[in-house]
Design an enzyme around this catalytic site. Sequence first.
Site, PDB file in Angstrom:
ATOM      1  CG  ASP A   1      -3.408   7.514  -1.391  1.00  0.00           C
ATOM      2  OD1 ASP A   1      -3.037   6.371  -1.677  1.00  0.00           O
ATOM      3  OD2 ASP A   1      -3.337   7.995  -0.245  1.00  0.00           O
TER       4      ASP A   1
ATOM      5  CG  ASN B   1      -3.315  11.355   2.847  1.00  0.00           C
ATOM      6  OD1 ASN B   1      -2.575  10.613   2.210  1.00  0.00           O
ATOM      7  ND2 ASN B   1      -3.182  11.536   4.143  1.00  0.00           N
TER       8      ASN B   1
ATOM      9  NE  ARG C   1      -6.376   0.599  -1.954  1.00  0.00           N
ATOM     10  CZ  ARG C   1      -5.922   1.228  -0.848  1.00  0.00           C
ATOM     11  NH1 ARG C   1      -4.646   1.155  -0.535  1.00  0.00           N
ATOM     12  NH2 ARG C   1      -6.757   1.906  -0.093  1.00  0.00           N
TER      13      ARG C   1
ATOM     14  NE  ARG D   1      -0.803   1.637   3.780  1.00  0.00           N
ATOM     15  CZ  ARG D   1       0.286   2.359   4.113  1.00  0.00           C
ATOM     16  NH1 ARG D   1       1.432   1.739   4.434  1.00  0.00           N
ATOM     17  NH2 ARG D   1       0.241   3.673   4.118  1.00  0.00           N
ATOM     18  N   GLY D   2       0.234   2.390  -0.110  1.00  0.00           N
ATOM     19  CA  GLY D   2       0.969   3.646  -0.160  1.00  0.00           C
ATOM     20  C   GLY D   2       1.201   4.059  -1.594  1.00  0.00           C
ATOM     21  CB  ALA D   3       0.466   7.218  -3.384  1.00  0.00           C
TER      22      ALA D   3
END
Length: 380
Positions: free
Chosen positions: A253, A263, A98, A64-66
């Site tokens: 994001d 975000n 996503r 995860r995490g942009a």
Amino acid sequence: MADQYAQTREDQRPTEKPAIRWEEPPEGPVLVLLDQTRLPTEEVELVCTDASALVEAIRSLAVRGAPLLGLAGAYGVALAAARGFDVDEAAGALAGARPTAVNLSVGVRRARSAYRTALTEGGDAQQAAAAALAAARALHREDAEASARMAAHGLALLDELLPAGGHRILTHCNTGSLVSGGEGTAFAVALAAHRAGRLRRLWVDETRPLLQGARLTAYEAARSGMAYTLLTDNAAGSLFAAGEVDAVLIGADRIAADGSVANKVGSYPLAVLARYHHVPFIVVAPVTTVDPDTPDGASIEVEQRPGFEVTEVAAPQMPVTGAGGGIAVAPLGTQAYNPAFDVTPPELITAIVTEEGTVSPVTAEALAELSAGPRGVAIG
């Protein structure tokens, strides 16, 4: 079927292993992920042998995490190409895993473009797969370099806004090395302040319902020897009222063309609190998170997560009582509102820090100029 299996370390010590890496064992190339759903109690690796396994890892938030999603998307395309799967099909599945994080589709497009270009220029499937992998690795290097530059720009901005030093920074969700090819985005700025001896305290929002702040940011802060304190999300207002917060640092994001920032849900209330208490609210994200095709905040698709993430809690080695595989904390049948993100309008944002510089005040024109090429700090 997707082939996804785990490797578990016997010890529980913090690891320096990267959040994502490409390996080529004798049986074929794989993408290895540090499973973020198991942190901080277990350091477990997921080994993905095809795009389907990676899609599931993305949806379950194991990865995860942009910025890291961008790397995962690019490596996923390379993995499909190297193993002889349909690259376009894999790319479509990965890009749609996503919807809010724009970096995911950026990474997918970059690797797929390299793959297609190699074929167009007369390369065979093997050469095209190598081109896709080279594109993913280049993106990985660039992300690490961008992280370092964001940290430098962010620290310079903090020192300008807060010349007295001794920064007390509030952060939300997780923005460190677990979401990046380098040391992260917002967390990298706090880490730079820590190394420079100018971080007095890192306030870590728990970040409900999935506790990325408690499980991941606190994990990284402890590993880095930072002075940090964990708090529930709804305790942040008390900190502001007591004058204990000097700045808020978050990641992003997706950043719309007008400067609206999507975000992790809970970011917008922090922006409102920061504005009321005259505290700088700073967004730190790479230029790839700026999406010129999304005109404004209302146009950002906000991912809706399953309700059981709110009505249940997950705890290893505890009896399962909820339909989603966790421990029920609400009556059976309770409906839950569970957006993964919220959107903060540009007028509540003090500055957006990228690897190419800093924009303040945040306007569509300034963002467009920044995204067009390198520039320094631009504070109006």
